[in-house]
Design an enzyme around this catalytic site. Structure first.
Site: not given
Ligand code: GLY
Length: 318
Positions: A187, A215-217, A239, A241
């Site tokens: 990130t 997928r969304v983190g 890290g 998500g």
């Molecule tokens: N920290 C970014 C993600 O897991 O999408």
């Protein structure tokens, strides 16, 4: 934990603990590869922090400064955001980004966008021009187009390095199953504080490598990936998500500053919480309204850099 920095740890800690803005702190992700030359990460993170400070010194807001820093990192193919982002299991780039202004608590985010070169610009438009906080997928792409944000082919965001990593993971996924290879992280983020204690934060990512499409983190989620409140602090997480979401890492860290922790202590405590409660790998950067800064991570490396007014150049570590 390995350490490579342009200063000793003690020298960094002294500079981080110094009070007074303006200052800009950025990260290039807690998934920074151990085998890579640190110089590659130093150059990009320093350029980003310096771009952010220039904005503050020219009278721009902390949100403008954090955005300027995030833009540099999105455009640098070394980092997992914008151009050079990780690919989904379908072999495409899907980007998430968010921003927050600590003075007004205005925030904006986009998720799962495939044709926006700089999703942080679209997040900013959501923040400034709509009553919403988060817009996803095709709706976000239409909104970005209406806002005059340039659209690009998905393929133009894919670098040879990320395509090669995808090929490797794809082969492993055939043998081990897709979920077992969906752990690599990355990130970018930036926090900025001005001379009056106003704060802002921005984060942007391609998400975990070989993630399931859709997928969304944590990155576009206010409170998890990004948070800023002048009464607390500004933070950007990096890290895994799925773990960061469970402990709302960015807000958890900012609340600790409100309760009296230094940003450095708050960052360490927040990353401890991430590991203890959610078994997650990651890191965080924080700026307090008094200008003190902090960072912590529990991975082998997290690239990062910061600059304060009066420093001739940013200082980086990985
Ligand atoms: N920290 C970014 C993600 O897991 O999408």
């Amino acid at each position: 934990m390995s350490y490579a920095g342009e200063l000793t740890k003690a020298e960094f800690d002294r500079l981080l603990d110094r009070r007074g803005g303006p200052a800009v702190l950025v990260h290039g992700g807690a998934g920074t590869r151990v085998e890579d030359d640190p110089a590659l990460y130093f150059a990009g993170t320093k350029r980003a922090a310096e771009a952010g400070l220039r904005v503050l010194l020219q009278g721009g807001s902390p949100l403008d400064a954090a955005q300027a820093a995030a833009l540099v990192l999105e455009d640098d193919p070394q980092f997992n955001a914008g151009t050079g982002a990780a690919l989904t299991s379908a072999g495409e780039v899907e980007l998430d980004a968010s921003c927050m202004d600590g003075t007004t608590l205005r925030a904006g985010a986009v998720a799962c966008v495939k044709t926006i070169q700089n999703p942080i610009l679209a997040a900013r438009r959501v923040c400034d021009d709509t009553p919403h906080v988060l817009i996803c997928g095709p709706g976000a792409e239409v909104f970005a187009r209406e806002s005059g944000i340039p659209q690009v082919e998905n393929a133009s965001l894919i670098t040879p390095r990320q395509r090669a990593r995808w090929e490797e993971l794809h082969e492993q996924a055939q043998k081990l199953g897709a979920d077992s290879v969906r752990k690599k992280i990355g990130t970018i983020g930036a926090v900025a504080v001005d001379a009056h204690g106003h704060l802002a934060a921005c984060s942007s990512t391609g998400g975990t490598m070989y993630k399931r499409p859709g997928r969304v983190g944590d990155t576009p989620i206010i409170g998890a990936g990004t948070y800023a409140d002048d009464h607390e602090a500004a933070a950007s997480s990096t890290g895994l998500g799925e773990a960061i979401l469970k402990v709302t890492l960015a807000r958890a860290a900012c609340l600790r500053v409100r309760e009296g922790d230094s940003p450095r202590a708050a960052a360490i405590a927040a990353v401890g919480l991430l590991r203890e409660r959610a078994h997650g790998d990651g890191g965080i950067i924080i700026a307090g309204p008094d200008g003190r800064l902090g960072w912590a991570y529990n991975t082998p490396r997290m690239s990062r850099a910061f600059i304060r007014e009066g420093m001739s150049s940013a200082k980086a570590a990985v």
